[in-house]
Design a protein around this motif. Sequence first.
Motif, PDB file in Angstrom:
ATOM      1  N   ALA A 108       0.826  -1.214   0.000  1.00 36.75           N
ATOM      2  CA  ALA A 108       0.000   0.000   0.000  1.00 36.75           C
ATOM      3  C   ALA A 108       0.858   1.261   0.000  1.00 36.75           C
ATOM      4  O   ALA A 108       1.932   1.305   0.600  1.00 36.75           O
ATOM      5  CB  ALA A 108      -0.928   0.001   1.208  1.00 36.75           C
ATOM      6  N   ALA A 109       0.346   2.278  -0.659  1.00 39.45           N
ATOM      7  CA  ALA A 109       1.017   3.582  -0.656  1.00 39.45           C
ATOM      8  C   ALA A 109       0.788   4.254   0.699  1.00 39.45           C
ATOM      9  O   ALA A 109      -0.277   4.104   1.301  1.00 39.45           O
ATOM     10  CB  ALA A 109       0.457   4.458  -1.771  1.00 39.45           C
ATOM     11  N   GLU A 111       0.071   7.229   1.484  1.00 41.91           N
ATOM     12  CA  GLU A 111      -1.108   8.114   1.524  1.00 41.91           C
ATOM     13  C   GLU A 111      -2.411   7.321   1.648  1.00 41.91           C
ATOM     14  O   GLU A 111      -3.396   7.815   2.214  1.00 41.91           O
ATOM     15  CB  GLU A 111      -1.150   9.017   0.298  1.00 41.91           C
ATOM     16  CG  GLU A 111      -1.141   8.304  -1.039  1.00 41.91           C
ATOM     17  CD  GLU A 111       0.259   8.091  -1.593  1.00 41.91           C
ATOM     18  OE1 GLU A 111       0.363   7.944  -2.833  1.00 41.91           O
ATOM     19  OE2 GLU A 111       1.232   8.090  -0.794  1.00 41.91           O
ATOM     20  N   GLU A 112      -2.423   6.083   1.122  1.00 39.06           N
ATOM     21  CA  GLU A 112      -3.608   5.239   1.266  1.00 39.06           C
ATOM     22  C   GLU A 112      -3.813   4.848   2.726  1.00 39.06           C
ATOM     23  O   GLU A 112      -4.947   4.838   3.225  1.00 39.06           O
ATOM     24  CB  GLU A 112      -3.477   3.976   0.410  1.00 39.06           C
ATOM     25  CG  GLU A 112      -3.519   4.219  -1.080  1.00 39.06           C
ATOM     26  CD  GLU A 112      -3.356   2.940  -1.869  1.00 39.06           C
ATOM     27  OE1 GLU A 112      -4.174   2.699  -2.794  1.00 39.06           O
ATOM     28  OE2 GLU A 112      -2.413   2.169  -1.573  1.00 39.06           O
ATOM     29  N   LEU A 113      -2.728   4.513   3.389  1.00 37.04           N
ATOM     30  CA  LEU A 113      -2.803   4.154   4.805  1.00 37.04           C
ATOM     31  C   LEU A 113      -3.128   5.373   5.668  1.00 37.04           C
ATOM     32  O   LEU A 113      -3.967   5.308   6.565  1.00 37.04           O
ATOM     33  CB  LEU A 113      -1.492   3.519   5.258  1.00 37.04           C
ATOM     34  CG  LEU A 113      -1.133   2.181   4.606  1.00 37.04           C
ATOM     35  CD1 LEU A 113       0.289   1.770   4.955  1.00 37.04           C
ATOM     36  CD2 LEU A 113      -2.122   1.104   5.050  1.00 37.04           C
ATOM     37  N   ALA A 115      -4.778   7.903   4.956  1.00 43.27           N
ATOM     38  CA  ALA A 115      -6.175   8.317   4.775  1.00 43.27           C
ATOM     39  C   ALA A 115      -7.096   7.639   5.775  1.00 43.27           C
ATOM     40  O   ALA A 115      -8.214   8.123   6.017  1.00 43.27           O
ATOM     41  CB  ALA A 115      -6.629   8.004   3.348  1.00 43.27           C
ATOM     42  N   SER A 145     -12.082  -1.119   4.992  1.00 42.39           N
ATOM     43  CA  SER A 145     -11.358  -0.221   4.079  1.00 42.39           C
ATOM     44  C   SER A 145      -9.894  -0.618   3.990  1.00 42.39           C
ATOM     45  O   SER A 145      -9.285  -0.569   2.915  1.00 42.39           O
ATOM     46  CB  SER A 145     -11.480   1.232   4.554  1.00 42.39           C
ATOM     47  OG  SER A 145     -12.819   1.676   4.506  1.00 42.39           O
ATOM     48  N   LEU A 149      -7.644  -2.343   0.483  1.00 45.21           N
ATOM     49  CA  LEU A 149      -6.412  -1.945  -0.193  1.00 45.21           C
ATOM     50  C   LEU A 149      -5.734  -3.139  -0.860  1.00 45.21           C
ATOM     51  O   LEU A 149      -4.818  -2.963  -1.665  1.00 45.21           O
ATOM     52  CB  LEU A 149      -5.451  -1.282   0.796  1.00 45.21           C
ATOM     53  CG  LEU A 149      -5.940   0.023   1.433  1.00 45.21           C
ATOM     54  CD1 LEU A 149      -4.903   0.567   2.403  1.00 45.21           C
ATOM     55  CD2 LEU A 149      -6.267   1.062   0.362  1.00 45.21           C
TER      56      LEU A 149
END
Length: 231
Positions: A108-109, A111-113, A115, A145, A149
């Motif tokens: 995961a990126a 920024e995804e985490l 968020a 959520s 991912l």
Amino acid sequence: MGHLKHRDLNATRERLRDQVAHALRAALISGELRPGEVYSAPILAEDFGISATPVREAMLDLAREGLVEPVRNKGFRVTEVNERDLDQYTEIRALIEIPMIGRITRSAAPEELEALRPVAEEIVRAARDHDLIGYLEADRQFHLSLLGLSGNERLVETVGDLRKRSRLYGLTALDERGELIPSAEEHLELLDLMLAGDARGAEKCMAKHLGHVRSLWARHGAGGTAAKSGK
């Protein structure tokens, strides 16, 4: 009459159905509606001060979630979950979620985490504010959520179904003893480990979290029947 505390409901039929379903979930969480008991839609409707139709429709929604089951010519029985069921649900979740957390940590990126941090913080806030509905909703959003991912929609559906089947009833007692707060804070710990790229540490944290949730079930359960949870 007298099954539920008074709740003001005033809306269109579709909205009313949703409001009733929400109120019934709250009654399950608080322990007002007890596992194994059968409840009549017309009698519950009297408690709400509305017609039986939206109550019956809301109960059917809860039946699809596995929270209640229809009883012919009587109403709906609140679903019971025994210790063996909970052990099996927890085992399946561990087999799926622990290795998946490690995989997501590696893929995961950031920024995804990141968020998901507001959701993790909302879980803690709700636990501290004794907002049980908010606690369960934020908890569900965070976990599903996070698993989302992975890009595996079927996996998310499977875990979502397991969560519904193992939902915690009677959360009020745990909330009053402050036992939900440590479990809530584990979401932030997990997120920090994942953001640090510590896949092994994240897997260990997830294993600890599932074990913590299961221990809450065990302490809350009585007479061989345990309550269902959103973790």
